[in-house]
Design an enzyme around this catalytic site. Sequence first.
Site, short mmCIF file in Angstrom:
data_model
loop_
_atom_site.label_atom_id
_atom_site.label_comp_id
_atom_site.label_asym_id
_atom_site.label_seq_id
_atom_site.Cartn_x
_atom_site.Cartn_y
_atom_site.Cartn_z
N LYS A 35 -62.70 57.05 8.49
CA LYS A 35 -61.53 56.40 7.90
C LYS A 35 -61.63 54.89 8.10
O LYS A 35 -62.57 54.42 8.77
CB LYS A 35 -60.24 56.96 8.52
CG LYS A 35 -60.06 56.69 10.00
CD LYS A 35 -58.78 57.33 10.47
CE LYS A 35 -58.52 57.02 11.93
NZ LYS A 35 -57.21 57.49 12.37
N ARG A 131 -47.27 61.42 17.71
CA ARG A 131 -47.44 60.67 16.46
C ARG A 131 -47.30 61.68 15.31
O ARG A 131 -46.29 61.72 14.65
CB ARG A 131 -48.80 59.96 16.46
CG ARG A 131 -48.99 58.98 15.33
CD ARG A 131 -50.30 58.20 15.46
NE ARG A 131 -51.50 59.05 15.36
CZ ARG A 131 -52.73 58.57 15.39
NH1 ARG A 131 -52.95 57.25 15.52
NH2 ARG A 131 -53.78 59.37 15.28
N TYR A 255 -58.41 22.31 14.36
CA TYR A 255 -56.96 22.36 14.10
C TYR A 255 -56.15 22.23 15.39
O TYR A 255 -56.50 22.83 16.40
CB TYR A 255 -56.57 23.65 13.40
CG TYR A 255 -56.96 23.69 11.95
CD1 TYR A 255 -56.42 22.78 11.05
CD2 TYR A 255 -57.87 24.62 11.49
CE1 TYR A 255 -56.78 22.81 9.70
CE2 TYR A 255 -58.24 24.66 10.15
CZ TYR A 255 -57.69 23.75 9.27
OH TYR A 255 -58.05 23.78 7.96
N MET A 303 -60.32 29.24 9.14
CA MET A 303 -60.40 30.35 8.18
C MET A 303 -61.84 30.76 7.89
O MET A 303 -62.16 31.95 7.81
CB MET A 303 -59.71 29.94 6.87
CG MET A 303 -59.61 31.08 5.87
SD MET A 303 -58.83 30.56 4.35
CE MET A 303 -57.13 30.45 4.85
C1 LIG Z 1 -57.17 62.27 14.20
C2 LIG Z 1 -58.28 61.43 14.71
N1 LIG Z 1 -59.39 61.99 15.19
C3 LIG Z 1 -60.43 61.28 15.66
C4 LIG Z 1 -60.40 59.90 15.67
C5 LIG Z 1 -61.57 59.13 16.23
O1 LIG Z 1 -61.18 58.40 17.37
P1 LIG Z 1 -62.24 57.47 18.14
O2 LIG Z 1 -62.59 56.38 17.20
O3 LIG Z 1 -61.48 56.97 19.32
O4 LIG Z 1 -63.39 58.34 18.47
C6 LIG Z 1 -59.27 59.25 15.17
C7 LIG Z 1 -59.22 57.78 15.18
O5 LIG Z 1 -58.27 57.16 15.51
C8 LIG Z 1 -58.18 60.03 14.68
O6 LIG Z 1 -57.06 59.46 14.22
#
Ligand SMILES: Cc1ncc(COP(=O)(O)O)c(C=O)c1O
Length: 358
Positions: A35, A131, A255, A303
């Site tokens: 992701k 969460r 800056y 930047m």
């Molecule tokens: C549901 C879930 N599984 C696994 C991971 C992987 O976590 P990490 O990058 O700490 O290994 C994440 C990342 O946040 C996650 O949200």
Amino acid sequence: MSRPARALLDAGALKHNLQQVRLHAKRARVMAIVKANGYGHGFAWVAQTLGESADAFGVSSLEEGMQLREAGVTRPVCLLEGFFTVGELPLLSKHRLEPVIHHDGQLKAILQASPMLKLAVWIKVDTGMHRLGFSPVVVSEVVNQLRSDSTVAGIRLMSHFARAEFPDDEVTRSQINEFTSVSRNLELELSIANSAGILAWPSSHLDWVRPGIMLYGASPLVDKNAERLGLKPVMTLESALIAVHARKKGDAIGYGGDWHCPEDMPVGVTAIGYGDGYPRHAPPGTPVLVNGRRVPTVGRVSMDMITLDLRSQPQAKIGDPVVLWGRGLPVEEVAESAGTLSYELLCHVTERIPRVVV
Ligand SMILES: Cc1ncc(COP(=O)(O)O)c(C=O)c1O
């Protein structure tokens, strides 16, 4: 000549880090988490590079899942936040994407969906992260409902750690106990371990592990660095010196003019800044490598530029290589200096920075 800022991506390091996952969690299958654009590395590139050597991939949305399919990824793909609207269900089925089910609305939508869809799902159990997920007390009921629904082609259970990066932690121990006890007698495949779980909590490995940050070569643990864990950085963020000036004692740099040269000294400028994803809050003294050797930053991050103290390298010149993090300079160190996490630094590297596979 074009601007020298770029992110080198080391395919060998990525594959090596997956092997490290397998060394730790020998019996578990591996869902590689890609992701946030593969933590900034390019999620299609990560998935294609790992290919069949990962058992599944984890993404945040239907769109990301479909893009993995377009990129030729054939392994199972899990949508870690599930689906957001009922209209997504036919596409999930068509592209064989596996949603996480974490609330009643999603459960209802699945139960009312056409039995033709045949979806494999993951049920999220909230064991303490607070969460996403169902309370452990309702999980067996959720499983029963989904088991008796002909839309559902497969069920697995997932939970997520809140603080597995801390060794010998009571909360993590209780999350593992809660997860294994809620799943007892359900005879389902289980997954709770993120990178920290894989590295520090063997009892959390279960059937599937879900590494993210360790695949990219950074340590998730508070007490061990990546090198000690046998991980190799996948991304090296680099640029070059584009100016070197002899400054006088008392000259204000950049800056705000709040950093002054303590003596006559050479100050270099490198072409990268917060517009590229380098953290603006990195204070003076944050390390970078010039010609492979550490020097501190000075002044504020701009930047598209950063100023550097070159007193230890008076011979440094325009064109010399600068590494912001990666090989030779762990991203965790830069993150710590900037008051953030390696996760954030990696996934903030912008699209402006060309990714170059090495
Ligand atoms: C549901 C879930 N599984 C696994 C991971 C992987 O976590 P990490 O990058 O700490 O290994 C994440 C990342 O946040 C996650 O949200």
